[in-house]
Design a protein around this motif. Structure first.
Motif, mmCIF file in Angstrom:
data_model
loop_
_atom_site.group_PDB
_atom_site.id
_atom_site.type_symbol
_atom_site.label_atom_id
_atom_site.label_comp_id
_atom_site.label_asym_id
_atom_site.label_seq_id
_atom_site.Cartn_x
_atom_site.Cartn_y
_atom_site.Cartn_z
ATOM 1 N N ALA A 55 25.939 21.231 20.879
ATOM 2 C CA ALA A 55 27.047 22.029 21.416
ATOM 3 C C ALA A 55 27.572 21.473 22.733
ATOM 4 O O ALA A 55 28.783 21.411 22.959
ATOM 5 C CB ALA A 55 26.590 23.477 21.604
ATOM 6 N N GLY B 164 28.783 23.152 11.941
ATOM 7 C CA GLY B 164 29.885 22.493 12.628
ATOM 8 C C GLY B 164 30.700 23.439 13.478
ATOM 9 O O GLY B 164 31.199 23.053 14.542
ATOM 10 N N ASN B 165 30.872 24.694 13.024
ATOM 11 C CA ASN B 165 31.581 25.663 13.875
ATOM 12 C C ASN B 165 30.626 26.413 14.792
ATOM 13 O O ASN B 165 31.022 26.835 15.878
ATOM 14 C CB ASN B 165 32.427 26.629 13.035
ATOM 15 C CG ASN B 165 31.632 27.434 12.043
ATOM 16 O OD1 ASN B 165 30.797 28.255 12.412
ATOM 17 N ND2 ASN B 165 31.878 27.214 10.757
ATOM 18 N N GLN C 18 28.148 25.108 16.457
ATOM 19 C CA GLN C 18 27.988 24.313 17.674
ATOM 20 C C GLN C 18 29.261 24.341 18.514
ATOM 21 O O GLN C 18 29.198 24.184 19.742
ATOM 22 C CB GLN C 18 27.591 22.874 17.333
ATOM 23 C CG GLN C 18 28.649 22.031 16.651
ATOM 24 C CD GLN C 18 28.104 20.697 16.174
ATOM 25 O OE1 GLN C 18 27.398 20.619 15.175
ATOM 26 N NE2 GLN C 18 28.424 19.623 16.890
ATOM 27 N N ALA C 19 30.414 24.583 17.879
ATOM 28 C CA ALA C 19 31.650 24.712 18.644
ATOM 29 C C ALA C 19 31.698 26.048 19.380
ATOM 30 O O ALA C 19 32.041 26.102 20.571
ATOM 31 C CB ALA C 19 32.857 24.566 17.722
ATOM 32 N N GLY D 206 35.513 23.278 11.492
ATOM 33 C CA GLY D 206 34.070 23.122 11.406
ATOM 34 C C GLY D 206 33.496 23.958 10.288
ATOM 35 O O GLY D 206 33.884 25.107 10.095
ATOM 36 N N ASP E 197 27.591 16.625 21.739
ATOM 37 C CA ASP E 197 28.248 16.053 20.560
ATOM 38 C C ASP E 197 29.633 16.647 20.336
ATOM 39 O O ASP E 197 30.614 15.913 20.142
ATOM 40 C CB ASP E 197 27.385 16.284 19.321
ATOM 41 C CG ASP E 197 26.098 15.470 19.336
ATOM 42 O OD1 ASP E 197 25.678 15.061 20.441
ATOM 43 O OD2 ASP E 197 25.510 15.246 18.267
ATOM 44 N N PHE E 198 29.727 17.965 20.341
ATOM 45 C CA PHE E 198 31.017 18.622 20.094
ATOM 46 C C PHE E 198 32.092 18.198 21.100
ATOM 47 O O PHE E 198 33.172 17.734 20.691
ATOM 48 C CB PHE E 198 30.823 20.138 20.089
ATOM 49 C CG PHE E 198 32.088 20.927 20.230
ATOM 50 C CD1 PHE E 198 33.089 20.858 19.273
ATOM 51 C CD2 PHE E 198 32.292 21.743 21.337
ATOM 52 C CE1 PHE E 198 34.263 21.594 19.407
ATOM 53 C CE2 PHE E 198 33.452 22.482 21.485
ATOM 54 C CZ PHE E 198 34.449 22.404 20.513
ATOM 55 N N ASN F 158 27.312 14.303 13.698
ATOM 56 C CA ASN F 158 26.370 14.594 14.767
ATOM 57 C C ASN F 158 25.381 13.451 14.953
ATOM 58 O O ASN F 158 25.269 12.559 14.111
ATOM 59 C CB ASN F 158 25.603 15.896 14.464
ATOM 60 C CG ASN F 158 26.401 17.126 14.825
ATOM 61 O OD1 ASN F 158 27.131 17.146 15.812
ATOM 62 N ND2 ASN F 158 26.277 18.169 14.022
ATOM 63 N N MET G 120 34.257 18.784 10.969
ATOM 64 C CA MET G 120 32.864 18.713 11.416
ATOM 65 C C MET G 120 31.944 19.338 10.379
ATOM 66 O O MET G 120 32.146 20.482 9.970
ATOM 67 C CB MET G 120 32.710 19.431 12.763
ATOM 68 C CG MET G 120 31.450 19.041 13.499
ATOM 69 S SD MET G 120 31.493 17.296 13.995
ATOM 70 C CE MET G 120 29.742 16.915 13.954
#
Length: 486
Positions: A223, A263-264, A266-267, A259, A226-227, A194, A160
């Motif tokens: 978050a 990317g991380n 949003q995780a 991510g 999408d994730f 995304n 991601m």
């Protein structure tokens, strides 16, 4: 913000033309941060990596991987990290091939392209494009990289991208790009995107790119929608692991989530709202973890954006795409020219440097950076920068109160990889807080929900964990070894 971008271009164009005037501008290198004392973090283990004093450590590489006819020895030929390649029957070099390895380069294409597919197929892999629709109606693109010679046996991996980027950042570093490394290692690799970062196909079931409603999203939507949508799709359609004897209680369909930056973030943020999604993750690998924001975002000139009041922000940037002119210039200007301008902008605003990159690949790096994002998402990052941590939109709070909901939501092993020279984030503080929270007895069951790996790479900056020339030894291979032991 637009004025800041123009100022950065103006300064760098003066630098470019100063050579013709006989007055070259001096460049100053910023020293990296000094080592700090961190709390003990058992069972964190450091990877076996090459010495920081060399770019490449002597090693033997498979000739098929590099496109050569026989095994080739790469060795450090001098202190300046020049690579010497020795190969019997070495193929003729051309502008279409890497001068060191003989592998195809982006120059083999008729011109640089913004299609991820072209780079995947250029290096001998097969390509699949998938699309998934989120609960709020956005269409997301997922690029799948498939080996042409063997089936994956180690399960699925979802990569991601970060802010202002798309999935192409994982395929634009030549034959040793991150995506290709893990495909060769035996993973079924999927590249997530995304909402709105690509211009392919309809972005939403109801709205077009001209509708303000399409751009009405923040990190919260990335978050919460999408994730989990991307992760669930890969979990359902990816290749399960084959007979891992070291896995004690795992679902073979669980996905390795890697991510970078946003990317991380949003995780982390998504697991706070939907912790059950963590049951689909075998390991959460955070490259340049952006849950905590660093000091650079509080310094000039970025602080002007971070501290911009809502009314002024909305008046300057609107309610749609953030500075859409960047997308127009990216698609119309020659790739090397745009790469120069874009790099200078990111250098001026975020302190990016290219001393760890392969500068021959910069024209492809900046075909996937920057990519479109919403002005509202940037305002959310500004709010989070003021709070010091990613918080819900319009809900700023202090760091100490907010780490615990994020940490308690983690139900999978977590790994952190970041550079000591990365001032966009505050990964050291995140590391310390996660150690204190995740070492509690309630999270020890079956080794899940724990910090299992941390690597602070000396001299690495924000993008180096993806683009550095030695990232395959310092980042990719250690992650591969970590996953083998889970």
């Amino acid at each position: 913000m637009t004025l800041l971008v123009l100022v950065s271009y103006y300064e760098e164009l003066l630098t470019l033309f100063s050579g013709y005037l006989g007055k070259p501008k001096k460049k100053t290198l910023v020293s990296t941060s000094s080592p700090i004392t961190l709390p003990p973090a058992t069972p964190i283990r450091a990877p076996d990596a090459p010495s920081d004093s060399t770019l490449y450590s002597p090693t033997t590489v498979n000739s098929k991987e590099l496109g050569l006819t026989k095994k080739t020895t790469l060795s450090t030929a001098s202190s300046s990290a020049t690579v010497a390649v020795t190969a019997p029957n070495e193929p003729n070099r051309s502008v279409d091939h890497d001068e060191f390895t003989g592998a195809p380069s982006w120059r083999a294409l008729r011109k640089p392209t913004m299609e991820v597919r072209d780079y995947i197929e250029l290096h001998g892999f097969k390509y699949e494009r998938h699309r998934v629709c989120t609960e709020d109606g956005y269409w997301l693109d997922i690029d799948r990289v498939v080996s042409a010679t063997k089936r994956p046996t180690k399960g699925s991996m979802l990569l991601m991208h970060g802010l202002f980027q798309s999935s192409g950042v994982f395929t634009s570093s030549g034959p040793h790009s991150m995506a290709f490394h893990f495909v060769r290692a035996g993973y079924d690799v999927w590249l997530g995107n995304n909402r709105c970062v690509n211009k392919f196909g309809q972005p939403h079931v109801r709205y077009s790119r001209h509708d303000a409603e399409l751009w009405d999203y923040s990190i919260d939507e990335l978050a919460q929608h999408d994730f989990p949508s991307l992760l669930s799709y890969v979990y359902s359609h990816g290749t399960p692991r084959v007979g891992n004897p070291g896995e004690k209680d795992g679902d073979p369909r669980r996905v390795v989530f890697v991510g970078h930056s946003q990317g991380n973030a949003q995780a982390f943020h998504g697991l706070r709202f939907r912790p059950e999604v963590g049951n689909k993750i075998q390991c959460f690998v955070a490259l340049a973890p952006a849950l905590y924001l660093g000091p650079l975002l509080k310094s000039f000139p970025v602080n002007l954006l971070m501290n911009c009041p809502h009314e002024y922000f909305k008046t300057i940037f609107g309610v749609k795409q953030f500075i859409p002119i960047m997308d127009v210039v990216q698609r119309t200007a020659p790739a090397p020219m745009f790469a120069y301008l874009a790099f200078r902008m990111f250098h001026y605003l975020f302190g990016w440097r290219d001393h760890n990159w392969d500068i021959r690949e910069k024209p492809t790096y900046f075909l996937f950076t920057p990519r479109p994002t919403a002005a509202k998402a940037l305002e959310h990052w500004a709010q989070s920068a003021r709070a010091g941590i990613v918080v819900p939109f319009n809900s700023e709070s202090d760091r100490g109160a907010d780490i615990y909901p994020h940490a308690r939501a983690l139900t999978c092993p977590v790994a952190l990889v970041y550079g000591t020279a990365d001032t966009i984030i505050d990964a050291d503080a995140l590391y310390g807080d996660l150690v204190k929270e995740l070492n509690k007895g309630g999270n020890r069951k079956s080794g899940r929900g724990r910090l299992v790996y941390v690597d602070r790479i000396e001299g690495y900056e924000h993008m180096d964990v993806v683009w550095a020339t030695d990232a395959r030894w310092k980042v990719f291979t250690p992650i591969e070894e970590l996953l083998e032991g889970l």
